[in-house]
Design a protein around this motif. Structure first.
Motif, PDB file in Angstrom:
ATOM      1  N   TYR A 165       0.840  -1.198   0.000  1.00  0.00           N
ATOM      2  CA  TYR A 165       0.000   0.000   0.000  1.00  0.00           C
ATOM      3  C   TYR A 165       0.879   1.255   0.000  1.00  0.00           C
ATOM      4  CZ  TYR A 165      -3.777   3.173   1.332  1.00  0.00           C
ATOM      5  OH  TYR A 165      -4.698   4.198   1.358  1.00  0.00           O
ATOM      6  N   THR A 166       1.930   1.221   0.812  1.00  0.00           N
ATOM      7  CA  THR A 166       2.845   2.364   0.896  1.00  0.00           C
ATOM      8  C   THR A 166       3.600   2.557  -0.411  1.00  0.00           C
ATOM      9  OG1 THR A 166       3.073   1.899   3.247  1.00  0.00           O
ATOM     10  CG2 THR A 166       4.710   3.353   2.271  1.00  0.00           C
ATOM     11  N   VAL A 167       4.032   1.464  -1.032  1.00  0.00           N
ATOM     12  CA  VAL A 167       4.720   1.562  -2.327  1.00  0.00           C
ATOM     13  C   VAL A 167       3.803   2.202  -3.363  1.00  0.00           C
ATOM     14  CG1 VAL A 167       5.633   0.188  -4.250  1.00  0.00           C
ATOM     15  CG2 VAL A 167       6.317  -0.337  -1.916  1.00  0.00           C
ATOM     16  N   GLY A 168       2.547   1.788  -3.367  1.00  0.00           N
ATOM     17  CA  GLY A 168       1.593   2.367  -4.304  1.00  0.00           C
ATOM     18  C   GLY A 168       1.346   3.838  -4.048  1.00  0.00           C
ATOM     19  N   GLN A 169       1.316   4.236  -2.774  1.00  0.00           N
ATOM     20  CA  GLN A 169       1.126   5.647  -2.449  1.00  0.00           C
ATOM     21  C   GLN A 169       2.322   6.478  -2.902  1.00  0.00           C
ATOM     22  OE1 GLN A 169      -1.383   7.463  -1.385  1.00  0.00           O
ATOM     23  NE2 GLN A 169      -2.739   5.724  -1.209  1.00  0.00           N
ATOM     24  N   LEU A 170       3.508   5.907  -2.841  1.00  0.00           N
ATOM     25  CA  LEU A 170       4.683   6.608  -3.360  1.00  0.00           C
ATOM     26  C   LEU A 170       4.548   6.851  -4.864  1.00  0.00           C
ATOM     27  CD1 LEU A 170       7.656   4.892  -1.497  1.00  0.00           C
ATOM     28  CD2 LEU A 170       7.007   7.304  -1.385  1.00  0.00           C
ATOM     29  N   CYS A 171       4.015   5.852  -5.555  1.00  0.00           N
ATOM     30  CA  CYS A 171       3.849   5.978  -7.009  1.00  0.00           C
ATOM     31  C   CYS A 171       2.683   6.887  -7.375  1.00  0.00           C
ATOM     32  CB  CYS A 171       3.652   4.603  -7.633  1.00  0.00           C
ATOM     33  SG  CYS A 171       5.109   3.573  -7.503  1.00  0.00           S
ATOM     34  N   ALA A 172       1.726   7.049  -6.478  1.00  0.00           N
ATOM     35  CA  ALA A 172       0.595   7.934  -6.759  1.00  0.00           C
ATOM     36  C   ALA A 172       1.057   9.381  -6.811  1.00  0.00           C
ATOM     37  CB  ALA A 172      -0.501   7.758  -5.707  1.00  0.00           C
ATOM     38  N   GLY A 173       2.076   9.679  -6.030  1.00  0.00           N
ATOM     39  CA  GLY A 173       2.666  11.015  -6.071  1.00  0.00           C
ATOM     40  C   GLY A 173       1.714  12.111  -5.678  1.00  0.00           C
ATOM     41  N   GLY A 174       1.908  13.250  -6.264  1.00  0.00           N
ATOM     42  CA  GLY A 174       1.110  14.428  -5.971  1.00  0.00           C
ATOM     43  C   GLY A 174       2.006  15.643  -6.040  1.00  0.00           C
ATOM     44  N   PRO A 175       1.416  16.814  -5.828  1.00  0.00           N
ATOM     45  CA  PRO A 175       2.255  18.011  -5.902  1.00  0.00           C
ATOM     46  C   PRO A 175       3.233  18.045  -4.735  1.00  0.00           C
ATOM     47  CG  PRO A 175       0.054  18.583  -5.169  1.00  0.00           C
ATOM     48  CD  PRO A 175       0.036  17.130  -5.535  1.00  0.00           C
ATOM     49  N   GLY A 176       4.457  18.324  -5.018  1.00  0.00           N
ATOM     50  CA  GLY A 176       5.476  18.394  -3.984  1.00  0.00           C
ATOM     51  C   GLY A 176       6.837  18.533  -4.624  1.00  0.00           C
TER      52      GLY A 176
ATOM     53  N   SER B 270      -1.283  11.160   2.782  1.00  0.00           N
ATOM     54  CA  SER B 270      -2.239  10.206   2.195  1.00  0.00           C
ATOM     55  C   SER B 270      -2.418   8.980   3.075  1.00  0.00           C
ATOM     56  CB  SER B 270      -1.801   9.809   0.781  1.00  0.00           C
ATOM     57  OG  SER B 270      -0.578   9.128   0.815  1.00  0.00           O
ATOM     58  N   LEU B 271      -1.357   8.546   3.755  1.00  0.00           N
ATOM     59  CA  LEU B 271      -1.498   7.420   4.682  1.00  0.00           C
ATOM     60  C   LEU B 271      -2.414   7.784   5.843  1.00  0.00           C
ATOM     61  CD1 LEU B 271       2.141   5.961   4.848  1.00  0.00           C
ATOM     62  CD2 LEU B 271       0.121   4.889   3.841  1.00  0.00           C
ATOM     63  N   ALA B 272      -2.329   9.008   6.318  1.00  0.00           N
ATOM     64  CA  ALA B 272      -3.177   9.428   7.431  1.00  0.00           C
ATOM     65  C   ALA B 272      -4.626   9.624   6.990  1.00  0.00           C
ATOM     66  CB  ALA B 272      -2.633  10.721   8.033  1.00  0.00           C
ATOM     67  N   LEU B 273      -4.825  10.205   5.819  1.00  0.00           N
ATOM     68  CA  LEU B 273      -6.178  10.513   5.369  1.00  0.00           C
ATOM     69  C   LEU B 273      -6.947   9.287   4.893  1.00  0.00           C
ATOM     70  CD1 LEU B 273      -5.633  13.861   3.438  1.00  0.00           C
ATOM     71  CD2 LEU B 273      -6.680  13.537   5.688  1.00  0.00           C
ATOM     72  N   HIS B 274      -6.240   8.307   4.362  1.00  0.00           N
ATOM     73  CA  HIS B 274      -6.901   7.140   3.774  1.00  0.00           C
ATOM     74  C   HIS B 274      -6.560   5.856   4.522  1.00  0.00           C
ATOM     75  CE1 HIS B 274      -7.869   9.967   0.699  1.00  0.00           C
ATOM     76  NE2 HIS B 274      -6.598  10.157   0.416  1.00  0.00           N
ATOM     77  N   ALA B 275      -6.357   5.984   5.827  1.00  0.00           N
ATOM     78  CA  ALA B 275      -5.980   4.827   6.647  1.00  0.00           C
ATOM     79  C   ALA B 275      -7.075   3.771   6.706  1.00  0.00           C
ATOM     80  CB  ALA B 275      -5.620   5.278   8.045  1.00  0.00           C
ATOM     81  N   VAL B 276      -8.327   4.165   6.490  1.00  0.00           N
ATOM     82  CA  VAL B 276      -9.416   3.196   6.563  1.00  0.00           C
ATOM     83  C   VAL B 276      -9.231   2.100   5.514  1.00  0.00           C
ATOM     84  CG1 VAL B 276     -11.008   4.472   5.059  1.00  0.00           C
ATOM     85  CG2 VAL B 276     -11.899   2.942   6.816  1.00  0.00           C
ATOM     86  N   TRP B 277      -8.759   2.455   4.318  1.00  0.00           N
ATOM     87  CA  TRP B 277      -8.504   1.450   3.285  1.00  0.00           C
ATOM     88  C   TRP B 277      -7.361   0.535   3.691  1.00  0.00           C
ATOM     89  CZ3 TRP B 277     -12.094   0.671  -0.060  1.00  0.00           C
ATOM     90  CH2 TRP B 277     -12.909   1.711  -0.497  1.00  0.00           C
ATOM     91  N   LEU B 278      -6.331   1.113   4.265  1.00  0.00           N
ATOM     92  CA  LEU B 278      -5.184   0.321   4.722  1.00  0.00           C
ATOM     93  C   LEU B 278      -5.612  -0.673   5.793  1.00  0.00           C
ATOM     94  CD1 LEU B 278      -2.118  -0.194   4.718  1.00  0.00           C
ATOM     95  CD2 LEU B 278      -1.910   1.655   6.365  1.00  0.00           C
ATOM     96  N   TYR B 279      -6.394  -0.215   6.760  1.00  0.00           N
ATOM     97  CA  TYR B 279      -6.871  -1.104   7.813  1.00  0.00           C
ATOM     98  C   TYR B 279      -7.830  -2.164   7.277  1.00  0.00           C
ATOM     99  CZ  TYR B 279      -4.880   2.153  11.198  1.00  0.00           C
ATOM    100  OH  TYR B 279      -4.031   2.930  11.915  1.00  0.00           O
ATOM    101  N   ALA B 280      -8.725  -1.766   6.391  1.00  0.00           N
ATOM    102  CA  ALA B 280      -9.711  -2.716   5.850  1.00  0.00           C
ATOM    103  C   ALA B 280      -9.020  -3.832   5.058  1.00  0.00           C
ATOM    104  CB  ALA B 280     -10.714  -1.983   4.962  1.00  0.00           C
ATOM    105  N   GLY B 281      -8.087  -3.466   4.202  1.00  0.00           N
ATOM    106  CA  GLY B 281      -7.385  -4.482   3.409  1.00  0.00           C
ATOM    107  C   GLY B 281      -6.534  -5.397   4.258  1.00  0.00           C
ATOM    108  N   THR B 282      -5.825  -4.818   5.211  1.00  0.00           N
ATOM    109  CA  THR B 282      -4.972  -5.632   6.086  1.00  0.00           C
ATOM    110  C   THR B 282      -5.821  -6.559   6.951  1.00  0.00           C
ATOM    111  OG1 THR B 282      -3.364  -3.839   6.109  1.00  0.00           O
ATOM    112  CG2 THR B 282      -3.114  -5.546   7.770  1.00  0.00           C
ATOM    113  N   LEU B 283      -6.933  -6.046   7.467  1.00  0.00           N
ATOM    114  CA  LEU B 283      -7.830  -6.885   8.270  1.00  0.00           C
ATOM    115  C   LEU B 283      -8.419  -8.017   7.429  1.00  0.00           C
ATOM    116  CD1 LEU B 283      -9.217  -7.351  10.979  1.00  0.00           C
ATOM    117  CD2 LEU B 283     -11.047  -5.851  10.196  1.00  0.00           C
ATOM    118  N   LEU B 284      -8.770  -7.735   6.190  1.00  0.00           N
ATOM    119  CA  LEU B 284      -9.273  -8.783   5.304  1.00  0.00           C
ATOM    120  C   LEU B 284      -8.212  -9.861   5.084  1.00  0.00           C
ATOM    121  CD1 LEU B 284     -11.462  -9.890   3.369  1.00  0.00           C
ATOM    122  CD2 LEU B 284     -10.361  -8.521   1.582  1.00  0.00           C
ATOM    123  N   ALA B 285      -6.974  -9.439   4.850  1.00  0.00           N
ATOM    124  CA  ALA B 285      -5.888 -10.412   4.662  1.00  0.00           C
ATOM    125  C   ALA B 285      -5.690 -11.259   5.911  1.00  0.00           C
ATOM    126  CB  ALA B 285      -4.588  -9.694   4.285  1.00  0.00           C
TER     127      ALA B 285
END
Length: 166
Positions: A103-114, A127-142
């Motif tokens: 998930y973190t690797v993908g967020q690095l590739c998503a980029g953004g202004p900076g 992005s990790l802080a704002l979209h943590a629900v997806w990270l938790y949901a996917g990890t919990l599913l796994a």
């Protein structure tokens, strides 16, 4: 009445008859009818598989308007399920460890202004802080899928031991 002789060591088995081939349909190795392919990924393979997929979809979501966090998160949940289902039974617990890293690797590739490394890291942590629900949901599913698979394996082994010992 004697039993047919066995072929010598190293000798090839007799070729299958055409009638034998007609009865058994050809399927790829490890694949059963109506199911997903048998689990074959190693722990490292799960990490590489999920990281490459999330990097590709992270880059794609970076091209979409607004970054499309819902798209990226949905794909992540699907990748988590695939990773948990396709990892080898001996390395089941590698999937819940590998998917948050992917998930973190993908967020690095998503980029953004900076600007530069600091801008990239700022975008990543935001992005990790704002979209943590997806990270938790996917990890919990796994985690849940891996626990179910581990429980099924333990029950099967217990049944086999009972059958062989008694």
């Amino acid at each position: 009445d004697r039993a047919p002789a066995r072929p010598a060591a190293g000798a090839r088995a007799a070729p299958r008859q055409a009638s034998d081939r007609a009865r058994t349909p050809a399927r790829p190795s490890g694949q059963r009818r109506g199911r997903l392919p048998a689990p074959r990924l190693t722990g490292l393979g799960v990490g590489v598989f999920s990281s490459l997929l999330m990097a590709a979809f992270g880059g794609l979501s970076g091209l979409l308007p607004g970054g499309a966090p819902g798209f990226y998160g949905s794909v992540f949940v699907l990748v988590c399920a695939a990773a948990a289902l396709w990892v080898r039974p001996a390395e089941l617990f590698a999937a819940p460890v590998a998917v948050p890293l992917a998930y973190t690797v993908g967020q690095l590739c998503a980029g953004g202004p900076g600007d530069g490394v600091t801008g990239m890291l700022q975008n990543l942590f935001t992005s990790l802080a704002l979209h943590a629900v997806w990270l938790y949901a996917g990890t919990l599913l796994a985690v849940l899928l891996v626990l179910v698979r581990k429980t099924v394996l333990m029950v099967r082994r217990r049944r086999q031991r009972r059958l062989t010992s008694g």
